[in-house]
Design a protein around this motif. Structure first.
Motif, PDB file in Angstrom:
ATOM      1  N   PHE A  98       3.914   8.270  -8.258  1.00 12.78           N
ATOM      2  CA  PHE A  98       3.419   9.613  -7.992  1.00 12.78           C
ATOM      3  C   PHE A  98       1.898   9.627  -7.976  1.00 12.78           C
ATOM      4  O   PHE A  98       1.260   9.091  -8.881  1.00 12.78           O
ATOM      5  CB  PHE A  98       3.885  10.593  -9.078  1.00 12.78           C
ATOM      6  N   CYS A  99       1.354  10.290  -6.980  1.00  8.73           N
ATOM      7  CA  CYS A  99      -0.075  10.540  -6.905  1.00  8.73           C
ATOM      8  C   CYS A  99      -0.332  11.965  -7.413  1.00  8.73           C
ATOM      9  O   CYS A  99       0.511  12.863  -7.201  1.00  8.73           O
ATOM     10  CB  CYS A  99      -0.531  10.394  -5.446  1.00  8.73           C
ATOM     11  N   ALA A 100      -1.465  12.192  -8.075  1.00  6.17           N
ATOM     12  CA  ALA A 100      -1.756  13.521  -8.622  1.00  6.17           C
ATOM     13  C   ALA A 100      -3.240  13.832  -8.506  1.00  6.17           C
ATOM     14  O   ALA A 100      -4.080  12.913  -8.492  1.00  6.17           O
ATOM     15  CB  ALA A 100      -1.320  13.615 -10.082  1.00  6.17           C
ATOM     16  N   VAL A 101      -3.554  15.128  -8.446  1.00  7.72           N
ATOM     17  CA  VAL A 101      -4.943  15.573  -8.321  1.00  7.72           C
ATOM     18  C   VAL A 101      -5.197  16.730  -9.272  1.00  7.72           C
ATOM     19  O   VAL A 101      -4.312  17.547  -9.526  1.00  7.72           O
ATOM     20  CB  VAL A 101      -5.244  16.001  -6.867  1.00  7.72           C
ATOM     21  N   SER A 102      -6.404  16.758  -9.825  1.00 12.45           N
ATOM     22  CA  SER A 102      -6.845  17.938 -10.566  1.00 12.45           C
ATOM     23  C   SER A 102      -8.320  18.167 -10.272  1.00 12.45           C
ATOM     24  O   SER A 102      -9.009  17.266  -9.768  1.00 12.45           O
ATOM     25  CB  SER A 102      -6.612  17.777 -12.072  1.00 12.45           C
ATOM     26  N   GLU A 107      -7.624  23.334 -15.057  1.00 15.74           N
ATOM     27  CA  GLU A 107      -6.834  22.226 -15.569  1.00 15.74           C
ATOM     28  C   GLU A 107      -5.469  22.095 -14.915  1.00 15.74           C
ATOM     29  O   GLU A 107      -4.593  21.434 -15.438  1.00 15.74           O
ATOM     30  CB  GLU A 107      -6.702  22.393 -17.084  1.00 15.74           C
ATOM     31  N   LYS A 108      -5.289  22.696 -13.779  1.00 14.02           N
ATOM     32  CA  LYS A 108      -4.028  22.556 -13.055  1.00 14.02           C
ATOM     33  C   LYS A 108      -3.964  21.152 -12.470  1.00 14.02           C
ATOM     34  O   LYS A 108      -4.893  20.692 -11.815  1.00 14.02           O
ATOM     35  CB  LYS A 108      -3.974  23.591 -11.934  1.00 14.02           C
ATOM     36  N   ILE A 109      -2.864  20.462 -12.715  1.00 16.12           N
ATOM     37  CA  ILE A 109      -2.663  19.113 -12.189  1.00 16.12           C
ATOM     38  C   ILE A 109      -1.483  19.159 -11.243  1.00 16.12           C
ATOM     39  O   ILE A 109      -0.386  19.551 -11.636  1.00 16.12           O
ATOM     40  CB  ILE A 109      -2.427  18.099 -13.322  1.00 16.12           C
ATOM     41  N   THR A 110      -1.723  18.764  -9.994  1.00 16.91           N
ATOM     42  CA  THR A 110      -0.696  18.843  -8.951  1.00 16.91           C
ATOM     43  C   THR A 110      -0.258  17.447  -8.558  1.00 16.91           C
ATOM     44  O   THR A 110      -1.089  16.574  -8.313  1.00 16.91           O
ATOM     45  CB  THR A 110      -1.255  19.577  -7.718  1.00 16.91           C
ATOM     46  N   PHE A 111       1.063  17.265  -8.493  1.00 18.35           N
ATOM     47  CA  PHE A 111       1.653  15.973  -8.153  1.00 18.35           C
ATOM     48  C   PHE A 111       2.221  15.988  -6.743  1.00 18.35           C
ATOM     49  O   PHE A 111       2.627  17.037  -6.220  1.00 18.35           O
ATOM     50  CB  PHE A 111       2.789  15.634  -9.126  1.00 18.35           C
ATOM     51  N   GLY A 112       2.264  14.801  -6.146  1.00 23.49           N
ATOM     52  CA  GLY A 112       2.957  14.634  -4.887  1.00 23.49           C
ATOM     53  C   GLY A 112       4.453  14.472  -5.103  1.00 23.49           C
ATOM     54  O   GLY A 112       4.936  14.465  -6.241  1.00 23.49           O
ATOM     55  N   ALA A 113       5.175  14.326  -4.000  1.00 23.66           N
ATOM     56  CA  ALA A 113       6.631  14.234  -4.058  1.00 23.66           C
ATOM     57  C   ALA A 113       7.126  12.869  -4.507  1.00 23.66           C
ATOM     58  O   ALA A 113       8.303  12.706  -4.813  1.00 23.66           O
ATOM     59  CB  ALA A 113       7.234  14.581  -2.697  1.00 23.66           C
ATOM     60  N   GLY A 114       6.228  11.905  -4.528  1.00 24.88           N
ATOM     61  CA  GLY A 114       6.611  10.568  -4.997  1.00 24.88           C
ATOM     62  C   GLY A 114       7.034   9.647  -3.875  1.00 24.88           C
ATOM     63  O   GLY A 114       7.497  10.081  -2.814  1.00 24.88           O
ATOM     64  N   THR A 115       6.844   8.343  -4.106  1.00 19.13           N
ATOM     65  CA  THR A 115       7.318   7.294  -3.196  1.00 19.13           C
ATOM     66  C   THR A 115       8.179   6.337  -3.996  1.00 19.13           C
ATOM     67  O   THR A 115       7.720   5.788  -5.008  1.00 19.13           O
ATOM     68  CB  THR A 115       6.142   6.516  -2.581  1.00 19.13           C
ATOM     69  N   LYS A 116       9.404   6.155  -3.541  1.00 21.60           N
ATOM     70  CA  LYS A 116      10.297   5.219  -4.212  1.00 21.60           C
ATOM     71  C   LYS A 116      10.076   3.834  -3.625  1.00 21.60           C
ATOM     72  O   LYS A 116      10.293   3.616  -2.434  1.00 21.60           O
ATOM     73  CB  LYS A 116      11.755   5.642  -4.060  1.00 21.60           C
ATOM     74  N   GLN A 161       0.855  -1.177   0.000  1.00 20.22           N
ATOM     75  CA  GLN A 161       0.000   0.000   0.000  1.00 20.22           C
ATOM     76  C   GLN A 161       0.892   1.228   0.000  1.00 20.22           C
ATOM     77  O   GLN A 161       1.762   1.370   0.853  1.00 20.22           O
ATOM     78  CB  GLN A 161      -0.933   0.048   1.215  1.00 20.22           C
ATOM     79  N   LEU A 162       0.677   2.106  -0.968  1.00 20.36           N
ATOM     80  CA  LEU A 162       1.347   3.396  -1.007  1.00 20.36           C
ATOM     81  C   LEU A 162       0.295   4.468  -0.720  1.00 20.36           C
ATOM     82  O   LEU A 162      -0.757   4.508  -1.349  1.00 20.36           O
ATOM     83  CB  LEU A 162       1.989   3.648  -2.374  1.00 20.36           C
ATOM     84  N   ARG A 163       0.639   5.346   0.213  1.00 20.79           N
ATOM     85  CA  ARG A 163      -0.359   6.286   0.695  1.00 20.79           C
ATOM     86  C   ARG A 163      -0.356   7.595  -0.073  1.00 20.79           C
ATOM     87  O   ARG A 163       0.697   8.101  -0.473  1.00 20.79           O
ATOM     88  CB  ARG A 163      -0.132   6.554   2.184  1.00 20.79           C
ATOM     89  N   CYS A 164      -1.558   8.148  -0.220  1.00 21.06           N
ATOM     90  CA  CYS A 164      -1.727   9.439  -0.885  1.00 21.06           C
ATOM     91  C   CYS A 164      -2.896  10.163  -0.236  1.00 21.06           C
ATOM     92  O   CYS A 164      -4.001   9.610  -0.129  1.00 21.06           O
ATOM     93  CB  CYS A 164      -2.007   9.254  -2.369  1.00 21.06           C
ATOM     94  N   LYS A 165      -2.659  11.396   0.191  1.00 21.76           N
ATOM     95  CA  LYS A 165      -3.752  12.225   0.680  1.00 21.76           C
ATOM     96  C   LYS A 165      -3.736  13.515  -0.126  1.00 21.76           C
ATOM     97  O   LYS A 165      -2.682  14.062  -0.415  1.00 21.76           O
ATOM     98  CB  LYS A 165      -3.583  12.514   2.164  1.00 21.76           C
ATOM     99  N   TYR A 166      -4.904  13.984  -0.467  1.00 18.24           N
ATOM    100  CA  TYR A 166      -4.995  15.185  -1.284  1.00 18.24           C
ATOM    101  C   TYR A 166      -5.772  16.259  -0.525  1.00 18.24           C
ATOM    102  O   TYR A 166      -6.522  15.976   0.419  1.00 18.24           O
ATOM    103  CB  TYR A 166      -5.686  14.874  -2.623  1.00 18.24           C
TER     104      TYR A 166
END
Lengths: 114, 111
Positions: free
Chosen positions: A90-94, A100-109, A20-25
């Motif tokens: 990477f998780c992303a939200v728009s 149409e702005k799309i914002t990405f998270g910092a990423g999980t390796k 499980q990789l976590r993402c909160k927006y």
């Protein structure tokens, strides 16, 4: 303003284990949500997307994610990982209308141990 | 299918230099983006454009200019390169904030 938080910069999992990789927006309306993957020395590819309807969405290679509005989360899951899943996710939200702005998270390796 | 082409693939500049990165897409998408990717910081939006001649600032626009003279192309200018700066710049396009398609990136090194 919209934002994405991926709280885990690095995750290590044994091959065959679940993931499980976590993402909160943060977004005041109903969002479009995405997970992208970047394999070593490659470009970003879409894994899965949520626009509306069933909150559990299926993606490629056995990945799925669940949109939980009450928790503002969109965690990525996989039942059994393979060594080839090692990558940055990477998780992303728009917004789900005109903006149409799309914002990405910092990423999980993600590293898969043999 | 379509493709996003970024040029150059590698860019070496000098401190203080003005540098221009170019992007072409043949998806016929209205919206195009420039992101900067730094290790550990994910993708940060520099500029985006929802149509020809439109420009919208992202979260990291200071120090950059952008230009969208045609629907298919979107260029980014680093107005004054910072010494020891290293980053990958990613161009992308989409239809109205839905799935984003990315180019392979331009890797910038400033000496």
């Amino acid at each position: 303003a919209q934002s994405v938080t991926q709280p885990d910069a690095r995750v290590t999992v044994s091959e065959g284990a679940s993931l499980q990789l976590r993402c909160k927006y943060s977004y005041s309306g109903t969002p479009y949500l995405f997970w992208y993957v970047q394999y070593p020395r490659q470009g970003l590819q879409l894994l899965l997307k949520y626009y509306s309807g069933d909150p559990v969405v299926q993606g490629v290679n056995g990945f799925e994610a669940e949109f939980i509005k009450s928790n503002s989360s969109f965690h990525l899951r996989k039942a059994s990982v393979h060594w080839s899943d090692s990558a940055v996710y990477f998780c992303a939200v728009s917004a789900n209308y005109g903006n149409e702005k799309i914002t990405f998270g910092a990423g999980t390796k993600l590293t898969i141990k043999p | 299918g379509g493709i996003i082409t970024q040029t150059p693939k590698f860019l070496i500049g000098q401190e203080g230099q003005k540098l221009t990165l170019k992007c072409q897409q043949n998806f016929n998408h209205d919206t195009m983006y420039w992101y900067r990717q730094d290790s550990g910081k994910g993708l940060r939006l520099i500029y985006y454009s929802i149509t020809e001649n439109d420009l919208q600032k992202g979260d990291l626009s200071e120090g950059y200019d952008a230009s969208r003279e045609k629907k298919s192309s979107f260029s980014l200018t680093v107005t004054s390169a910072q010494k020891n700066e290293m980053a990958v710049f990613l161009c992308a396009s989409s239809i109205k904030g839905t799935e984003v398609f990315f180019g392979k990136g331009t890797r910038l090194t400033v000496v």
